[in-house]
Design a protein around this motif. Structure first.
Motif, PDB file in Angstrom:
ATOM      1  N   LEU A 120       0.725  -1.060  -0.060  1.00 38.49           N
ATOM      2  CA  LEU A 120      -0.152  -0.132   0.056  1.00 38.49           C
ATOM      3  C   LEU A 120       0.877   1.314   0.015  1.00 38.49           C
ATOM      4  CD1 LEU A 120      -3.163  -0.625   2.603  1.00 38.49           C
ATOM      5  CD2 LEU A 120      -3.046  -0.597   0.040  1.00 38.49           C
ATOM      6  N   VAL A 121       2.146   1.264   0.455  1.00 36.91           N
ATOM      7  CA  VAL A 121       2.992   2.122   0.456  1.00 36.91           C
ATOM      8  C   VAL A 121       3.446   2.683  -0.966  1.00 36.91           C
ATOM      9  CG1 VAL A 121       5.264   3.099   1.157  1.00 36.91           C
ATOM     10  CG2 VAL A 121       3.667   1.868   2.924  1.00 36.91           C
ATOM     11  N   THR A 192       5.086   6.953   9.320  1.00 35.86           N
ATOM     12  CA  THR A 192       5.462   7.227   7.961  1.00 35.86           C
ATOM     13  C   THR A 192       4.842   6.191   6.964  1.00 35.86           C
ATOM     14  OG1 THR A 192       7.714   7.463   9.025  1.00 35.86           O
ATOM     15  CG2 THR A 192       7.784   7.058   6.543  1.00 35.86           C
ATOM     16  N   GLU A 193       4.616   5.160   7.395  1.00 32.56           N
ATOM     17  CA  GLU A 193       3.983   4.154   6.472  1.00 32.56           C
ATOM     18  C   GLU A 193       2.411   4.523   5.876  1.00 32.56           C
ATOM     19  OE1 GLU A 193       4.371   0.010   7.485  1.00 32.56           O
ATOM     20  OE2 GLU A 193       6.368   0.002   7.115  1.00 32.56           O
ATOM     21  N   GLN A 194       1.724   5.093   7.024  1.00 28.90           N
ATOM     22  CA  GLN A 194       0.532   5.246   6.767  1.00 28.90           C
ATOM     23  C   GLN A 194       0.280   6.627   5.872  1.00 28.90           C
ATOM     24  OE1 GLN A 194      -2.126   5.358  10.238  1.00 28.90           O
ATOM     25  NE2 GLN A 194      -1.345   3.467  11.061  1.00 28.90           N
ATOM     26  N   LEU A 195       1.177   7.590   6.101  1.00 28.62           N
ATOM     27  CA  LEU A 195       1.200   8.888   5.436  1.00 28.62           C
ATOM     28  C   LEU A 195       1.728   8.284   4.105  1.00 28.62           C
ATOM     29  CD1 LEU A 195       0.959  11.824   5.272  1.00 28.62           C
ATOM     30  CD2 LEU A 195       3.203  11.926   6.273  1.00 28.62           C
ATOM     31  N   LEU A 196       2.597   7.536   3.728  1.00 28.56           N
ATOM     32  CA  LEU A 196       3.004   7.151   2.286  1.00 28.56           C
ATOM     33  C   LEU A 196       1.999   6.476   1.718  1.00 28.56           C
ATOM     34  CD1 LEU A 196       6.826   5.929   3.002  1.00 28.56           C
ATOM     35  CD2 LEU A 196       6.222   7.717   1.557  1.00 28.56           C
ATOM     36  N   SER A 197       1.121   5.591   2.300  1.00 26.34           N
ATOM     37  CA  SER A 197      -0.057   5.108   1.636  1.00 26.34           C
ATOM     38  C   SER A 197      -1.186   6.118   1.210  1.00 26.34           C
ATOM     39  CB  SER A 197      -0.879   4.135   2.699  1.00 26.34           C
ATOM     40  OG  SER A 197       0.113   3.392   3.060  1.00 26.34           O
ATOM     41  N   VAL A 198      -1.195   7.440   1.878  1.00 21.27           N
ATOM     42  CA  VAL A 198      -1.879   8.408   1.378  1.00 21.27           C
ATOM     43  C   VAL A 198      -1.311   9.088   0.300  1.00 21.27           C
ATOM     44  CG1 VAL A 198      -3.000  10.598   2.030  1.00 21.27           C
ATOM     45  CG2 VAL A 198      -3.029   8.773   3.688  1.00 21.27           C
ATOM     46  N   MET A 199      -0.105   9.178   0.192  1.00 22.01           N
ATOM     47  CA  MET A 199       0.813   9.782  -0.693  1.00 22.01           C
ATOM     48  C   MET A 199       0.537   8.892  -1.920  1.00 22.01           C
ATOM     49  SD  MET A 199       1.598  12.630   0.302  1.00 22.01           S
ATOM     50  CE  MET A 199       0.050  12.805   1.317  1.00 22.01           C
ATOM     51  N   ALA A 200       0.444   7.584  -1.883  1.00 22.37           N
ATOM     52  CA  ALA A 200       0.211   6.685  -3.115  1.00 22.37           C
ATOM     53  C   ALA A 200      -1.031   6.985  -3.543  1.00 22.37           C
ATOM     54  CB  ALA A 200       0.469   5.249  -2.512  1.00 22.37           C
ATOM     55  N   GLU A 201      -2.048   7.351  -2.830  1.00 21.84           N
ATOM     56  CA  GLU A 201      -3.463   7.603  -3.499  1.00 21.84           C
ATOM     57  C   GLU A 201      -3.164   9.044  -4.044  1.00 21.84           C
ATOM     58  OE1 GLU A 201      -6.176   6.009  -3.994  1.00 21.84           O
ATOM     59  OE2 GLU A 201      -5.987   4.136  -2.807  1.00 21.84           O
ATOM     60  N   MET A 237      10.016   9.620  -3.196  1.00 20.46           N
ATOM     61  CA  MET A 237      10.837   9.561  -4.095  1.00 20.46           C
ATOM     62  C   MET A 237      11.256   8.180  -4.721  1.00 20.46           C
ATOM     63  SD  MET A 237      13.143  13.158  -4.081  1.00 20.46           S
ATOM     64  CE  MET A 237      13.615  12.773  -2.360  1.00 20.46           C
ATOM     65  N   ASP A 238      11.794   7.536  -3.637  1.00 17.08           N
ATOM     66  CA  ASP A 238      12.256   6.102  -4.031  1.00 17.08           C
ATOM     67  C   ASP A 238      11.218   4.823  -4.458  1.00 17.08           C
ATOM     68  OD1 ASP A 238      14.695   7.348  -3.551  1.00 17.08           O
ATOM     69  OD2 ASP A 238      15.373   6.323  -1.998  1.00 17.08           O
ATOM     70  N   LEU A 239      10.143   4.829  -3.721  1.00 15.44           N
ATOM     71  CA  LEU A 239       9.259   4.110  -3.493  1.00 15.44           C
ATOM     72  C   LEU A 239       8.007   4.424  -4.529  1.00 15.44           C
ATOM     73  CD1 LEU A 239       9.100   2.992   0.041  1.00 15.44           C
ATOM     74  CD2 LEU A 239      10.433   2.253  -1.732  1.00 15.44           C
ATOM     75  N   GLN A 240       7.801   5.742  -4.827  1.00 17.72           N
ATOM     76  CA  GLN A 240       6.443   5.897  -5.578  1.00 17.72           C
ATOM     77  C   GLN A 240       6.708   6.509  -6.861  1.00 17.72           C
ATOM     78  OE1 GLN A 240       4.317   8.234  -2.386  1.00 17.72           O
ATOM     79  NE2 GLN A 240       3.705   6.100  -1.535  1.00 17.72           N
ATOM     80  N   GLY A 241       7.914   7.140  -6.863  1.00 14.46           N
ATOM     81  CA  GLY A 241       8.382   7.610  -8.402  1.00 14.46           C
ATOM     82  C   GLY A 241       7.900   9.388  -8.319  1.00 14.46           C
ATOM     83  N   TRP A 242       7.715  10.032  -7.171  1.00 18.54           N
ATOM     84  CA  TRP A 242       7.540  11.325  -7.278  1.00 18.54           C
ATOM     85  C   TRP A 242       8.863  12.071  -7.427  1.00 18.54           C
ATOM     86  CZ3 TRP A 242       2.908  13.718  -6.441  1.00 18.54           C
ATOM     87  CH2 TRP A 242       1.963  13.038  -5.807  1.00 18.54           C
TER      88      TRP A 242
END
Length: 386
Positions: A120-121, A192-201, A237-242
């Protein structure tokens, strides 16, 4: 899943990061993760590139890739296991080589294994389009549209690539004890993981030319600064490509009270500007207009340190993002009549500024009292016009 499991095993054994493999075969990190989980199949040329990266026999890896494709075609059939057994028997009777076995990686020096990453991250949850209708159901009313609920859950109802600009200030980690936020993590890693999950959405719902402005503050724990803003930013940047365009320092004159005597008083937060593509929407004239953030000639761009005083809140120990902090990002990176989203809108500063600048907006917050305050801010402004 012969192939997908094998490349995941190879990666862990050799301590190679997912982003390194994604770059080697020319895909983004979320797509590579789908390969490892068997959700998508790479092309043959990409399999050959993976073999070279892993330093294994390309023919054997391609054979395994083909075997998985053949199995996926029959796996749903009740007779699939029997068919597989007959195939092995025929291959053995004819003296032909048996089904390819996983190829051990070339010997290398021991390396640390890359940690597993919560899927989900990495990417947003896949749902049918019929379950994503929030933007389509908006009417032409220019007033902000507020939705009460958990940020991650509500954002899943927003269509792909439908939002022009996201400006948001997530809750402070060190105020988690109040239990009135969308993120209710018990540890910094969970937060951090929960916030990254929101950033993935956020990455999913943002248009290709859109921008995300993320305001984050750091904190001390056990006498050590935790670097929370950068943990999140690097993960994005590293996991989601931003793509990070700016790391703005929000300098808060006078700052906040701090009783500590063994470290400097903290008077700044970060405002990260992320995009999905280098070709993002940007009103260059708006950059140079004076929005009260810096005083300078219109011939040069604003600096990346903004002196903006914090705004007082009616809610005890609850921060409110200053309107001036939201104004320039919206004016510059959201086209007129575009849609602004704030997944943690609180009392609605982002939505109010969007309304002032003739942009539509969606505000999400789990706390109904804050949303009611946000609505009153707009109603009071509308009444004052008459």
């Amino acid at each position: 899943m012969l192939f997908s499991e094998h490349i995941r095993t190879l990666r862990k054994q050799q301590g190679i990061m997912q982003r390194e493999l994604a770059k080697a075969i020319g895909v983004d990190i979320p797509m590579y993760c789908r390969y490892e989980h068997g959700e998508r199949r790479p092309k043959r040329a990409q399999v050959v590139k993976l073999a070279k990266k892993f330093k294994v026999d390309p023919d054997e890896l391609v054979a395994l890739w083909l075997a998985e494709e053949a199995w996926s075609d029959i796996a749903h059939d009740p007779m699939a296991d029997r068919a597989s057994q007959l195939l092995l028997e025929q291959l053995g009777a004819g003296g032909t080589a048996a089904t390819p076995q996983p190829v051990p990686p070339a010997k290398q020096a021991p390396q640390a294994q890359a940690p597993e990453v919560n899927p989900l991250v990495l990417r947003a949850m896949e749902l049918p389009a019929s379950q994503r209708t929030l933007v389509a159901n908006l009417d032409d009313n220019p007033l902000p549209h507020y939705v009460q609920g958990d940020a991650l859950t509500v954002m899943r109802s927003i269509e792909d690539e439908s939002i022009d600009c996201i400006v948001t200030t997530p809750p402070y980690w060190n105020l988690r004890k109040y239990n009135t936020e969308s993120i209710k993590a018990r540890t910094l890693q969970q937060f951090t993981e929960q916030l990254l999950s929101v950033m993935a959405e956020a990455h999913r719902v943002l248009k290709p030319q859109g921008s995300l402005w993320l305001n984050l503050a750091d904190f001390y724990e056990n006498r050590a600064m935790q670097a929370l803003p950068w943990r999140v930013a690097i993960g994005m940047m590293d996991l989601q490509g931003w793509i990070m365009r700016n790391d703005v320092v929000w300098n808060k004159p006078m700052g906040t009270f701090d009783s500590a005597v063994d470290h400097l008083r903290n008077v700044h937060e970060f405002l990260f500007h992320f995009v999905k593509s280098p070709d993002y929407y940007c009103d260059e004239d708006a950059w140079r207009r004076d929005y009260g953030i810096v005083s300078h000639s219109v011939e040069i761009m604003p600096a990346d340190v903004w002196d903006i005083a914090p705004e007082k809140s009616e809610i005890e120990r609850y921060r409110v993002a200053p309107e001036r902090l939201c104004r320039l990002p919206i004016a510059v990176t959201c086209p007129r009549h575009g849609i602004v989203l704030d997944p943690f809108c609180g009392t609605g500063t982002t939505c109010k500024v969007a309304y002032d600048l003739d942009r539509r907006s969606i505000g999400i917050d789990v706390n109904g009292d804050r949303l009611e305050r946000a609505r009153r801010r707009i109603e009071q402004k509308s009444l004052s016009l008459f």
